[in-house]
Design a protein around this motif. Sequence first.
Motif, PDB file in Angstrom:
ATOM      1  N   SER A 387     -21.000 -75.438 -24.161  1.00  0.00           N
ATOM      2  CA  SER A 387     -20.521 -75.739 -22.817  1.00  0.00           C
ATOM      3  C   SER A 387     -19.757 -77.066 -22.858  1.00  0.00           C
ATOM      4  O   SER A 387     -20.329 -78.100 -23.215  1.00  0.00           O
ATOM      5  N   ASP A 388     -18.499 -77.008 -22.482  1.00  0.00           N
ATOM      6  CA  ASP A 388     -17.633 -78.187 -22.496  1.00  0.00           C
ATOM      7  C   ASP A 388     -17.234 -78.518 -21.057  1.00  0.00           C
ATOM      8  O   ASP A 388     -16.466 -77.779 -20.437  1.00  0.00           O
ATOM      9  N   PRO A 389     -17.720 -79.631 -20.494  1.00  0.00           N
ATOM     10  CA  PRO A 389     -17.389 -79.946 -19.093  1.00  0.00           C
ATOM     11  C   PRO A 389     -15.919 -80.241 -18.862  1.00  0.00           C
ATOM     12  O   PRO A 389     -15.479 -80.256 -17.700  1.00  0.00           O
ATOM     13  N   TRP A 390     -15.155 -80.447 -19.926  1.00  0.00           N
ATOM     14  CA  TRP A 390     -13.712 -80.662 -19.761  1.00  0.00           C
ATOM     15  C   TRP A 390     -12.936 -79.354 -19.804  1.00  0.00           C
ATOM     16  O   TRP A 390     -11.726 -79.334 -19.572  1.00  0.00           O
ATOM     17  N   HIS A 391     -13.637 -78.243 -20.091  1.00  0.00           N
ATOM     18  CA  HIS A 391     -13.038 -76.906 -20.032  1.00  0.00           C
ATOM     19  C   HIS A 391     -14.025 -75.963 -19.344  1.00  0.00           C
ATOM     20  O   HIS A 391     -14.488 -74.988 -19.941  1.00  0.00           O
ATOM     21  N   PRO A 392     -14.357 -76.251 -18.088  1.00  0.00           N
ATOM     22  CA  PRO A 392     -15.395 -75.467 -17.413  1.00  0.00           C
ATOM     23  C   PRO A 392     -14.954 -74.041 -17.121  1.00  0.00           C
ATOM     24  O   PRO A 392     -13.761 -73.746 -16.980  1.00  0.00           O
ATOM     25  N   VAL A 393     -15.937 -73.159 -16.994  1.00  0.00           N
ATOM     26  CA  VAL A 393     -15.677 -71.759 -16.659  1.00  0.00           C
ATOM     27  C   VAL A 393     -15.251 -71.683 -15.199  1.00  0.00           C
ATOM     28  O   VAL A 393     -15.965 -72.166 -14.313  1.00  0.00           O
ATOM     29  N   PRO A 394     -14.094 -71.099 -14.892  1.00  0.00           N
ATOM     30  CA  PRO A 394     -13.702 -70.956 -13.479  1.00  0.00           C
ATOM     31  C   PRO A 394     -14.585 -69.920 -12.783  1.00  0.00           C
ATOM     32  O   PRO A 394     -15.068 -68.976 -13.402  1.00  0.00           O
ATOM     33  N   TYR A 395     -14.780 -70.116 -11.481  1.00  0.00           N
ATOM     34  CA  TYR A 395     -15.572 -69.152 -10.721  1.00  0.00           C
ATOM     35  C   TYR A 395     -14.742 -67.946 -10.332  1.00  0.00           C
ATOM     36  O   TYR A 395     -15.280 -66.895  -9.980  1.00  0.00           O
ATOM     37  N   SER A 396     -13.403 -68.095 -10.398  1.00  0.00           N
ATOM     38  CA  SER A 396     -12.511 -67.024  -9.970  1.00  0.00           C
ATOM     39  C   SER A 396     -11.323 -66.940 -10.918  1.00  0.00           C
ATOM     40  O   SER A 396     -10.891 -67.944 -11.492  1.00  0.00           O
ATOM     41  N   GLU A 397     -10.813 -65.735 -11.060  1.00  0.00           N
ATOM     42  CA  GLU A 397      -9.617 -65.539 -11.874  1.00  0.00           C
ATOM     43  C   GLU A 397      -8.369 -65.994 -11.135  1.00  0.00           C
ATOM     44  O   GLU A 397      -7.336 -66.267 -11.737  1.00  0.00           O
ATOM     45  N   LYS A 398      -8.458 -66.098  -9.804  1.00  0.00           N
ATOM     46  CA  LYS A 398      -7.309 -66.448  -8.984  1.00  0.00           C
ATOM     47  C   LYS A 398      -7.026 -67.946  -9.026  1.00  0.00           C
ATOM     48  O   LYS A 398      -7.933 -68.758  -9.177  1.00  0.00           O
ATOM     49  N   ALA A 399      -5.755 -68.302  -8.853  1.00  0.00           N
ATOM     50  CA  ALA A 399      -5.377 -69.680  -8.608  1.00  0.00           C
ATOM     51  C   ALA A 399      -5.170 -69.833  -7.106  1.00  0.00           C
ATOM     52  O   ALA A 399      -4.413 -69.084  -6.496  1.00  0.00           O
ATOM     53  N   SER A 400      -5.865 -70.799  -6.502  1.00  0.00           N
ATOM     54  CA  SER A 400      -5.771 -70.968  -5.052  1.00  0.00           C
ATOM     55  C   SER A 400      -6.016 -72.420  -4.698  1.00  0.00           C
ATOM     56  O   SER A 400      -6.371 -73.237  -5.552  1.00  0.00           O
ATOM     57  N   ARG A 401      -5.836 -72.741  -3.412  1.00  0.00           N
ATOM     58  CA  ARG A 401      -6.099 -74.092  -2.938  1.00  0.00           C
ATOM     59  C   ARG A 401      -7.336 -74.162  -2.051  1.00  0.00           C
ATOM     60  O   ARG A 401      -7.634 -75.204  -1.488  1.00  0.00           O
ATOM     61  N   SER A 402      -8.033 -73.067  -1.931  1.00  0.00           N
ATOM     62  CA  SER A 402      -9.276 -73.050  -1.174  1.00  0.00           C
ATOM     63  C   SER A 402     -10.187 -72.004  -1.782  1.00  0.00           C
ATOM     64  O   SER A 402      -9.723 -71.088  -2.472  1.00  0.00           O
ATOM     65  N   ARG A 403     -11.474 -72.159  -1.516  1.00  0.00           N
ATOM     66  CA  ARG A 403     -12.431 -71.237  -2.103  1.00  0.00           C
ATOM     67  C   ARG A 403     -12.256 -69.844  -1.516  1.00  0.00           C
ATOM     68  O   ARG A 403     -12.249 -69.639  -0.314  1.00  0.00           O
ATOM     69  N   SER A 404     -12.104 -68.876  -2.385  1.00  0.00           N
ATOM     70  CA  SER A 404     -11.903 -67.497  -1.955  1.00  0.00           C
ATOM     71  C   SER A 404     -13.242 -66.860  -1.636  1.00  0.00           C
ATOM     72  O   SER A 404     -14.203 -66.959  -2.411  1.00  0.00           O
TER      73      SER A 404
END
Length: 585
Positions: A387-404
């Motif tokens: 686990s690398d905190p500088w390359h964290p796992v995204p919660y979503s595949e989407k790129a957005s400016r707000s939580r989907s």
Amino acid sequence: MIPMRDGARLYTAIYEPVSKSEKHPILFTRTPYRVGSYGNEMSSDLWNIWRNYSKEGYIFVIQDVRGRWMSEGKFVNIRPFNPNKKTAKDIDEASDSYDTVEWLLKNTDNNGRVGVTGSSYLGFYSVMAALSNHPAICAICAQAPAIDWFMGDDIHHNGAFMLEDSFGFLSSVDRPRLALTTTQSQAKPYYLNDDYSFFLKSGSLKQITSLLGDSIKFWNDVMAHPNYDSWWKERDCRRYCYNLKPAVFVVGGLFDAEDCYGTWGLYKAIKKQSPQTNLSIIMGPWSHGQWKSKEANSVGNIVFGKGLAEFYQNEAEFPFFNYYLKEKGNVDTQNRVLVFFSGENQWRKFTEWPCKQVVETPVYLREKGTLKFALPTEKRSYTEYISDPWHPVPYSEKASRSRSSDYMTADQRFASRRPDVISFETGPLTADLTLGGEITVDLKVSISTTDADFVVKLIDVFPDDFSSDPKNAGEKQSSLMDGYQMLVRGDVMRGKFRDSFERPKAFTPNTPATVSFKLADIAHTFKKGHRMMVQVQSSWFPLVDRNPQKFVDIYHCKESDFVKSTIKVFHQNNLASRLILPVLK
């Protein structure tokens, strides 16, 4: 401007029917988000979500809570309930509800009965109205109520800080108000790119706090209370749900990203602490507040069927208020729990929840990425990842400016491909498997550092030759559903709280430890031919803030504190990682 007992006046919009042929019940809601009807403005709720009540001649009351918009006084986020009020200066949201109802009874053409409704933050205010114990309040509809901002709702989950929601909400809602106002200045545009990039580049929580300055009080309060102390506990309204007099109808969504925890938690608290209360709950296949929309047939790519919101509005909520406020119609006093089961896409009725037909059944993580209902026999077996905190796992595949909101049912194939996410999967199921209730996660792990987060996801893997439910024919399918990995439920546990949320404890590096926590209740049928999958990872960004993976004060640590950690998840006979599933027989 209705006066409260301490002299503060609260702005209240009141709509009364023109007809005087009968006395009218009152439907009351309190909001921190703006009444939205100042001067000659009219609330769209009258012909939108309250259209049934308009036809029935209800009096509608919408109030700015203390310290917000046009109401006087000081605003306090999730103001604690005071059960021992002695003087006029001892106020809380319950007393403000009580004082408002007193005024309304004397100044409107009412029938002496009041119902209180609200969703999300407004659901919290609905609970406070129930705690006011005013005899005229007959019915409460608490929708997705925020009940505990440390254990499971908007601000934290199991002590892990919900970064994106907290930053977006508090940087907007918690800005100070300098005077009574009907408008608010535009929030500062913090985002210059997508959410993942913005929060990663912003650095540690200490650096993110500096972006907000010193004016966002509740953010700074949160930063000052990293553990589950008395400050948090007194803000948990479940602790006071004793001897409630009104009928209570709890409403929520199985795929509510904000307050799924609060909905289930409130129902269970009232059921235990106030068994005499007329209590019911409906949980549909909805995202946050979706039950109030015109259409609520799907969440993300998952289609559940037609007319679900209309069913709730016309066949559940409206009859509830009409029965208790006008003595019209009837309510089901036997089957008080109505839950929609995804997968099979059917409503089921129960007399209580958790239901008695549930059998707690362990399923074990096994070697070679398998998931089995049999205890492992291996003496030495584990799966590891870095686990690398500088390359964290995204919660979503989407790129957005707000939580989907649709991440709650999103395809997890993108996560399955990452080396810092480990997956365990059954073979194709030979029969339907229905789960109804809370899931217990029981991981046996070791880490190479002194702290880490653990994100566990339960996933429904569709067959490679999947064909959609014929009941949903004609519904647009926007994603390739063959082999789809539908998130059914996922949540995070901050590892240092594994033994106590009040007293965090460091891990001893490379030494086995148990991390156990609950996933919020689910209602889902894994259909025959589908597979069940469990994923484990240690970041979920920027939904959850990054754990530095050192035992430090995360809210005030430096970027230099962030380190990689080697995580081992054991699946051997004496260290058997498992999920305990609520199998409905």
